[in-house]
Design a protein around this motif. Structure first.
Motif, PDB file in Angstrom:
ATOM      1  N   ILE A  88      -8.089  39.710   4.056  1.00  0.00           N
ATOM      2  CA  ILE A  88      -7.744  41.343   4.000  1.00  0.00           C
ATOM      3  C   ILE A  88      -7.750  41.976   2.896  1.00  0.00           C
ATOM      4  O   ILE A  88      -8.195  43.002   2.934  1.00  0.00           O
ATOM      5  CB  ILE A  88      -6.597  41.558   5.112  1.00  0.00           C
ATOM      6  CG1 ILE A  88      -5.262  41.021   4.477  1.00  0.00           C
ATOM      7  CG2 ILE A  88      -6.715  41.183   6.391  1.00  0.00           C
ATOM      8  CD1 ILE A  88      -3.939  41.575   5.263  1.00  0.00           C
ATOM      9  N   HIS A  89      -7.370  41.067   1.839  1.00  0.00           N
ATOM     10  CA  HIS A  89      -7.443  41.907   0.337  1.00  0.00           C
ATOM     11  C   HIS A  89      -8.650  41.780  -0.489  1.00  0.00           C
ATOM     12  O   HIS A  89      -8.337  42.065  -1.580  1.00  0.00           O
ATOM     13  CB  HIS A  89      -5.976  41.335  -0.346  1.00  0.00           C
ATOM     14  CG  HIS A  89      -4.724  41.735   0.617  1.00  0.00           C
ATOM     15  ND1 HIS A  89      -4.343  42.996   0.834  1.00  0.00           N
ATOM     16  CD2 HIS A  89      -4.008  40.609   1.098  1.00  0.00           C
ATOM     17  CE1 HIS A  89      -3.222  42.900   1.523  1.00  0.00           C
ATOM     18  NE2 HIS A  89      -2.902  41.741   1.716  1.00  0.00           N
ATOM     19  N   ASN A  90      -9.569  41.227   0.130  1.00  0.00           N
ATOM     20  CA  ASN A  90     -10.762  41.067  -0.593  1.00  0.00           C
ATOM     21  C   ASN A  90     -11.528  42.278  -1.058  1.00  0.00           C
ATOM     22  O   ASN A  90     -11.625  42.972  -0.207  1.00  0.00           O
ATOM     23  CB  ASN A  90     -12.049  40.014   0.102  1.00  0.00           C
ATOM     24  CG  ASN A  90     -12.975  39.862  -0.786  1.00  0.00           C
ATOM     25  OD1 ASN A  90     -13.545  40.523  -1.442  1.00  0.00           O
ATOM     26  ND2 ASN A  90     -13.165  38.446  -0.585  1.00  0.00           N
ATOM     27  N   ARG A  96     -13.816  40.827   4.202  1.00  0.00           N
ATOM     28  CA  ARG A  96     -12.465  40.859   4.831  1.00  0.00           C
ATOM     29  C   ARG A  96     -12.132  40.167   5.879  1.00  0.00           C
ATOM     30  O   ARG A  96     -11.064  39.780   6.348  1.00  0.00           O
ATOM     31  CB  ARG A  96     -11.751  42.174   4.606  1.00  0.00           C
ATOM     32  CG  ARG A  96     -11.843  42.724   3.352  1.00  0.00           C
ATOM     33  CD  ARG A  96     -11.320  44.033   3.345  1.00  0.00           C
ATOM     34  NE  ARG A  96     -11.297  44.635   1.806  1.00  0.00           N
ATOM     35  CZ  ARG A  96     -11.255  45.955   1.816  1.00  0.00           C
ATOM     36  NH1 ARG A  96     -11.229  46.963   2.332  1.00  0.00           N
ATOM     37  NH2 ARG A  96     -11.173  46.444   0.459  1.00  0.00           N
TER      38      ARG A  96
END
Length: 98
Positions: A88-90, A96
């Motif tokens: 989710i933090h890509n 993500r």
């Protein structure tokens, strides 16, 4: 992570041990990949393999002359809501959901 020193606690895994699921820590992967490695091939080869910390099992491998890493197992592969954990933090939004 050792809170006193700020350094991660990684253990190299013997290939015969198999994969043990450990929870995801993006910081763990980043700390491995951000660590400067010597430029000669023999030294790079020493880092190649499976590494484990309290959060994840990470595979370090050589790809086109560069060291790369990927998370191969998580201790807690699902969120508290039961959803599969993703990246989710890509910084790349298209990656993500993987």
């Amino acid at each position: 992570m050792n809170r006193a020193t700020g350094k991660g606690n990684f253990t190299r895994m013997n290939a015969k041990m198999g994969l043990l699921p450990i929870p995801f820590s993006a910081a763990a992967l980043i700390s491995i990949l951000a660590t400067p490695m010597p430029s000669n091939a023999a030294s790079r080869g020493a880092a190649v393999g499976l590494w484990r910390n309290e959060d994840a099992t990470i595979e370090i491998f050589e790809d086109q002359g560069r060291l790369s890493g990927k998370i191969v197992a998580l201790r807690e592969p699902r969120t508290s809501e039961g959803k599969e954990k993703t990246d989710i933090h890509n910084p790349d939004p298209s990656k993500r959901d993987r």
